[in-house]
Design a protein around this motif. Structure first.
Motif, PDB file in Angstrom:
ATOM      1  N   LYS A  42      -6.972   5.817   7.288  1.00 31.95           N
ATOM      2  CA  LYS A  42      -7.567   6.948   6.581  1.00 31.95           C
ATOM      3  C   LYS A  42      -8.870   6.560   5.893  1.00 31.95           C
ATOM      4  CE  LYS A  42      -6.487  10.483   3.109  1.00 31.95           C
ATOM      5  NZ  LYS A  42      -5.451  10.991   2.153  1.00 31.95           N
ATOM      6  N   SER A  43      -8.863   5.360   5.274  1.00 27.02           N
ATOM      7  CA  SER A  43     -10.044   4.939   4.520  1.00 27.02           C
ATOM      8  C   SER A  43      -9.947   3.450   4.226  1.00 27.02           C
ATOM      9  CB  SER A  43     -10.142   5.726   3.209  1.00 27.02           C
ATOM     10  OG  SER A  43     -10.995   5.088   2.285  1.00 27.02           O
ATOM     11  N   GLU A  44     -11.010   2.699   4.520  1.00 25.94           N
ATOM     12  CA  GLU A  44     -11.017   1.275   4.203  1.00 25.94           C
ATOM     13  C   GLU A  44     -10.995   1.052   2.691  1.00 25.94           C
ATOM     14  OE1 GLU A  44     -14.114  -0.801   6.224  1.00 25.94           O
ATOM     15  OE2 GLU A  44     -13.127  -0.612   8.181  1.00 25.94           O
ATOM     16  N   LYS A  45     -11.701   1.887   1.947  1.00 28.03           N
ATOM     17  CA  LYS A  45     -11.690   1.769   0.490  1.00 28.03           C
ATOM     18  C   LYS A  45     -10.302   2.029  -0.062  1.00 28.03           C
ATOM     19  CE  LYS A  45     -13.889   3.612  -3.687  1.00 28.03           C
ATOM     20  NZ  LYS A  45     -14.880   4.593  -4.224  1.00 28.03           N
ATOM     21  N   GLU A  46      -9.613   3.005   0.514  1.00 33.07           N
ATOM     22  CA  GLU A  46      -8.267   3.339   0.057  1.00 33.07           C
ATOM     23  C   GLU A  46      -7.303   2.190   0.339  1.00 33.07           C
ATOM     24  OE1 GLU A  46      -5.264   6.413   1.860  1.00 33.07           O
ATOM     25  OE2 GLU A  46      -6.633   7.501   0.537  1.00 33.07           O
ATOM     26  N   GLN A  47      -7.439   1.535   1.503  1.00 30.35           N
ATOM     27  CA  GLN A  47      -6.600   0.377   1.810  1.00 30.35           C
ATOM     28  C   GLN A  47      -6.813  -0.723   0.787  1.00 30.35           C
ATOM     29  OE1 GLN A  47      -7.763  -2.053   5.109  1.00 30.35           O
ATOM     30  NE2 GLN A  47      -5.692  -2.847   5.468  1.00 30.35           N
TER      31      GLN A  47
ATOM     32  N   GLU B 250      -7.904  -0.591  -2.334  1.00 31.08           N
ATOM     33  CA  GLU B 250      -7.357  -0.254  -3.644  1.00 31.08           C
ATOM     34  C   GLU B 250      -5.830  -0.234  -3.603  1.00 31.08           C
ATOM     35  OE1 GLU B 250      -6.872   0.636  -7.597  1.00 31.08           O
ATOM     36  OE2 GLU B 250      -8.567  -0.216  -6.500  1.00 31.08           O
ATOM     37  N   GLY B 251      -5.241   0.274  -2.508  1.00 28.46           N
ATOM     38  CA  GLY B 251      -3.790   0.288  -2.381  1.00 28.46           C
ATOM     39  C   GLY B 251      -3.201  -1.114  -2.375  1.00 28.46           C
ATOM     40  N   LEU B 252      -3.841  -2.031  -1.676  1.00 21.81           N
ATOM     41  CA  LEU B 252      -3.355  -3.412  -1.660  1.00 21.81           C
ATOM     42  C   LEU B 252      -3.473  -4.061  -3.034  1.00 21.81           C
ATOM     43  CD1 LEU B 252      -4.595  -4.790   1.771  1.00 21.81           C
ATOM     44  CD2 LEU B 252      -2.247  -4.806   0.932  1.00 21.81           C
ATOM     45  N   ARG B 253      -4.575  -3.816  -3.705  1.00 26.82           N
ATOM     46  CA  ARG B 253      -4.748  -4.391  -5.046  1.00 26.82           C
ATOM     47  C   ARG B 253      -3.648  -3.920  -5.981  1.00 26.82           C
ATOM     48  NH1 ARG B 253      -6.528  -3.453 -10.046  1.00 26.82           N
ATOM     49  NH2 ARG B 253      -6.694  -1.220  -9.607  1.00 26.82           N
ATOM     50  N   ARG B 254      -3.367  -2.619  -5.977  1.00 31.79           N
ATOM     51  CA  ARG B 254      -2.314  -2.086  -6.844  1.00 31.79           C
ATOM     52  C   ARG B 254      -0.957  -2.680  -6.494  1.00 31.79           C
ATOM     53  NH1 ARG B 254      -4.789   2.995  -5.784  1.00 31.79           N
ATOM     54  NH2 ARG B 254      -3.045   3.453  -4.369  1.00 31.79           N
ATOM     55  N   THR B 255      -0.676  -2.783  -5.211  1.00 28.31           N
ATOM     56  CA  THR B 255       0.620  -3.305  -4.788  1.00 28.31           C
ATOM     57  C   THR B 255       0.784  -4.764  -5.199  1.00 28.31           C
ATOM     58  OG1 THR B 255       0.690  -1.791  -2.906  1.00 28.31           O
ATOM     59  CG2 THR B 255       2.136  -3.708  -2.815  1.00 28.31           C
ATOM     60  N   MET B 256      -0.262  -5.560  -5.045  1.00 31.42           N
ATOM     61  CA  MET B 256      -0.176  -6.967  -5.428  1.00 31.42           C
ATOM     62  C   MET B 256       0.069  -7.114  -6.928  1.00 31.42           C
ATOM     63  SD  MET B 256      -3.200  -8.494  -2.975  1.00 31.42           S
ATOM     64  CE  MET B 256      -2.970 -10.231  -3.417  1.00 31.42           C
ATOM     65  N   LEU B 257      -0.611  -6.306  -7.733  1.00 32.36           N
ATOM     66  CA  LEU B 257      -0.394  -6.364  -9.172  1.00 32.36           C
ATOM     67  C   LEU B 257       1.020  -5.930  -9.531  1.00 32.36           C
ATOM     68  CD1 LEU B 257      -3.788  -4.941 -10.504  1.00 32.36           C
ATOM     69  CD2 LEU B 257      -3.063  -7.336 -10.367  1.00 32.36           C
ATOM     70  N   ARG B 258       1.532  -4.944  -8.812  1.00 32.77           N
ATOM     71  CA  ARG B 258       2.901  -4.483  -9.068  1.00 32.77           C
ATOM     72  C   ARG B 258       3.923  -5.562  -8.690  1.00 32.77           C
ATOM     73  NH1 ARG B 258       6.440  -2.072 -12.165  1.00 32.77           N
ATOM     74  NH2 ARG B 258       7.863  -0.611 -11.131  1.00 32.77           N
ATOM     75  N   LEU B 259       3.694  -6.240  -7.574  1.00 35.61           N
ATOM     76  CA  LEU B 259       4.603  -7.310  -7.180  1.00 35.61           C
ATOM     77  C   LEU B 259       4.582  -8.443  -8.198  1.00 35.61           C
ATOM     78  CD1 LEU B 259       4.024  -7.368  -3.320  1.00 35.61           C
ATOM     79  CD2 LEU B 259       6.151  -6.759  -4.507  1.00 35.61           C
ATOM     80  N   ARG B 260       3.409  -8.760  -8.715  1.00 32.49           N
ATOM     81  CA  ARG B 260       3.341  -9.758  -9.783  1.00 32.49           C
ATOM     82  C   ARG B 260       4.169  -9.316 -10.992  1.00 32.49           C
ATOM     83  NH1 ARG B 260      -2.942 -11.365  -9.564  1.00 32.49           N
ATOM     84  NH2 ARG B 260      -2.756 -13.352  -8.441  1.00 32.49           N
ATOM     85  N   GLU B 261       4.037  -8.061 -11.342  1.00 35.16           N
ATOM     86  CA  GLU B 261       4.751  -7.529 -12.500  1.00 35.16           C
ATOM     87  C   GLU B 261       6.267  -7.644 -12.320  1.00 35.16           C
ATOM     88  OE1 GLU B 261       5.086  -3.230 -14.891  1.00 35.16           O
ATOM     89  OE2 GLU B 261       3.841  -3.435 -13.107  1.00 35.16           O
ATOM     90  N   LEU B 262       6.731  -7.430 -11.101  1.00 34.58           N
ATOM     91  CA  LEU B 262       8.171  -7.423 -10.827  1.00 34.58           C
ATOM     92  C   LEU B 262       8.714  -8.796 -10.446  1.00 34.58           C
ATOM     93  CD1 LEU B 262       8.367  -4.138  -8.705  1.00 34.58           C
ATOM     94  CD2 LEU B 262       8.955  -4.415 -11.119  1.00 34.58           C
ATOM     95  N   SER B 263       7.825  -9.769 -10.233  1.00 39.50           N
ATOM     96  CA  SER B 263       8.277 -11.043  -9.680  1.00 39.50           C
ATOM     97  C   SER B 263       9.238 -11.783 -10.600  1.00 39.50           C
ATOM     98  CB  SER B 263       7.073 -11.929  -9.344  1.00 39.50           C
ATOM     99  OG  SER B 263       6.332 -12.245 -10.510  1.00 39.50           O
ATOM    100  N   GLY B 264       9.000 -11.737 -11.909  1.00 37.67           N
ATOM    101  CA  GLY B 264       9.889 -12.431 -12.831  1.00 37.67           C
ATOM    102  C   GLY B 264      11.264 -11.817 -12.924  1.00 37.67           C
ATOM    103  N   PRO B 265      11.362 -10.532 -13.263  1.00 38.04           N
ATOM    104  CA  PRO B 265      12.679  -9.906 -13.400  1.00 38.04           C
ATOM    105  C   PRO B 265      13.514  -9.913 -12.125  1.00 38.04           C
ATOM    106  CG  PRO B 265      10.983  -8.549 -14.419  1.00 38.04           C
ATOM    107  CD  PRO B 265      10.269  -9.627 -13.678  1.00 38.04           C
ATOM    108  N   TYR B 266      12.866  -9.874 -10.967  1.00 41.43           N
ATOM    109  CA  TYR B 266      13.628  -9.698  -9.728  1.00 41.43           C
ATOM    110  C   TYR B 266      13.521 -10.887  -8.770  1.00 41.43           C
ATOM    111  CZ  TYR B 266      13.910  -5.016 -11.567  1.00 41.43           C
ATOM    112  OH  TYR B 266      14.155  -3.935 -12.383  1.00 41.43           O
ATOM    113  N   LYS B 267      13.059 -12.034  -9.268  1.00 38.94           N
ATOM    114  CA  LYS B 267      13.047 -13.265  -8.466  1.00 38.94           C
ATOM    115  C   LYS B 267      12.266 -13.096  -7.160  1.00 38.94           C
ATOM    116  CE  LYS B 267      16.913 -15.539  -8.187  1.00 38.94           C
ATOM    117  NZ  LYS B 267      18.358 -15.818  -7.918  1.00 38.94           N
TER     118      LYS B 267
END
Length: 339
Positions: A257-262, A264-281
């Motif tokens: 759909k959009s290279e810019k959207e990809q 930004e979507g990856l950046r958000r997902t990576m930050l979210r995975l970092r956020e969840l990495s401690g509580p959920y191993k």
């Protein structure tokens, strides 16, 4: 089985807390990426691919393998990866006709593949992913009978895979035979390698319960995700007491759909995975994938990469330009883990 799972989850949730003191800085996830260096990307050398992985700041390259005929190719990948500080995460995907083969035949062939690969590379590869999204074969179809004797409604579509009854018994046993063969073959070759098994994501949690109840053993729980928030499934997965590896993730349909959207979507997902990495191993996360597979256009596979793949005028393929997602991923990795 419930008490050990609850204890494991409690320990996981409390692991990052130090009472009376600030929690220490934790290590970042091991970031990696998917590629198809053995079966795809004609014209792009494995060295070039691994140079890109290293440049991104990643430590792991997940690659698909289908036959013991590919062992020499894996050896070359491992050597080239070591020279760049990049580990290879092999996915063993045996060619199995699950419709026609018996459970015994499936188990035998899967066992032999895993034992052969792991025996040769047990000193070079510490983690093996066994099978890829195999549970999809076992999802129940409209009008089929559930294991509890009730009929799955004919007017319903495909199930979400959330519960164990979302899988059709006669097909599930074929999938279980394959995964049992792969896990047992790997363990027969090495007592120490870690075995990773999982699903296509999308709510497919019920298969883990069935596999666990049937005594199939693994050390790393695998999850795939394309856009959805993973915290709810992580709440279930952490109860098995094993670390989680997200071995496929990207923005939905990549840059279709959009290279810019990809990006930004990856950046958000990576930050979210970092956020969840401690509580959920969550130990590791691998983007899907390194290069666009342009030859599959207009299929979404042609748009999933961080780097474009261009046609050579004389035939074959060559690297194109990096996409915005490449820079976004590299920058996100370089910032390191939260403190």
């Amino acid at each position: 089985m419930l008490l050990p799972k609850l204890l494991a989850r409690t320990c996981a949730l409390l692991a990052c807390v130090t009472f009376g003191h600030a929690a220490p800085a934790r290590a970042d996830l091991m970031w990696g990426i998917n590629g198809h260096p053995v079966v795809s990307y004609p014209g792009v050398s494995i060295e070039t691919q691994l140079d890109l992985v290293k440049d991104l700041g990643m430590k792991s390259y997940r690659v698909d393998l289908y036959s013991t005929d590919q062992m020499d190719a894996l050896a070359k990948l491992i050597a080239a990866g070591k020279a760049r500080g990049v580990e290879i995460l092999p996915i063993l995907i045996p060619h199995l006709d699950l419709e026609k083969l018996s459970e015994d035949e499936i188990h035998k062939q899967a066992y032999a593949m895993a034992e052969t690969f792991v025996a040769r590379f047990k000193d070079d590869v510490s983690v093996w992913e066994l099978g890829n999204e195999m549970e999809i074969f076992a999802l129940i179809h409209p009008c089929e009978m559930r294991d509890d004797g009730t009929q799955y409604p004919c007017e319903w579509g495909m199930p979400g895979g959330v519960g164990p009854l979302d899988y059709y018994g006669p097909r599930y046993v074929k999938v279980a035979a394959a995964l049992r063969g792969l896990t047992e073959g790997a363990r027969a070759a090495s007592p120490t390698v870690r075995r990773a098994i999982g699903t296509a994501g999308w709510g497919h949690l019920g298969i883990f319960e069935r596999l666990d109840n049937d005594g199939i053993q693994w050390e790393i729980t695998v999850w795939h995700m394309y856009g959805e928030d993973p915290e709810e499934p992580f709440k279930t997965l952490v109860e098995y007491g094993k670390p989680i590896w997200v071995t496929e993730f990207n923005h939905p349909n990549g840059s279709q759909k959009s290279e810019k959207e990809q990006a930004e979507g990856l950046r958000r997902t990576m930050l979210r995975l970092r956020e969840l990495s401690g509580p959920y191993k969550v130990e590791a996360a691998h983007i899907y994938e390194l290069l666009d597979e342009t030859y599959w256009a207009p299929n979404f596979e042609a748009y999933m990469g961080l780097v474009r793949l261009d046609a050579r005028p004389q035939g074959g393929w060559m690297l194109g330009k990096t996409k915005p997602a490449y820079s976004a991923v590299k920058k996100t990795i370089s910032t390191g883990a939260p403190r």
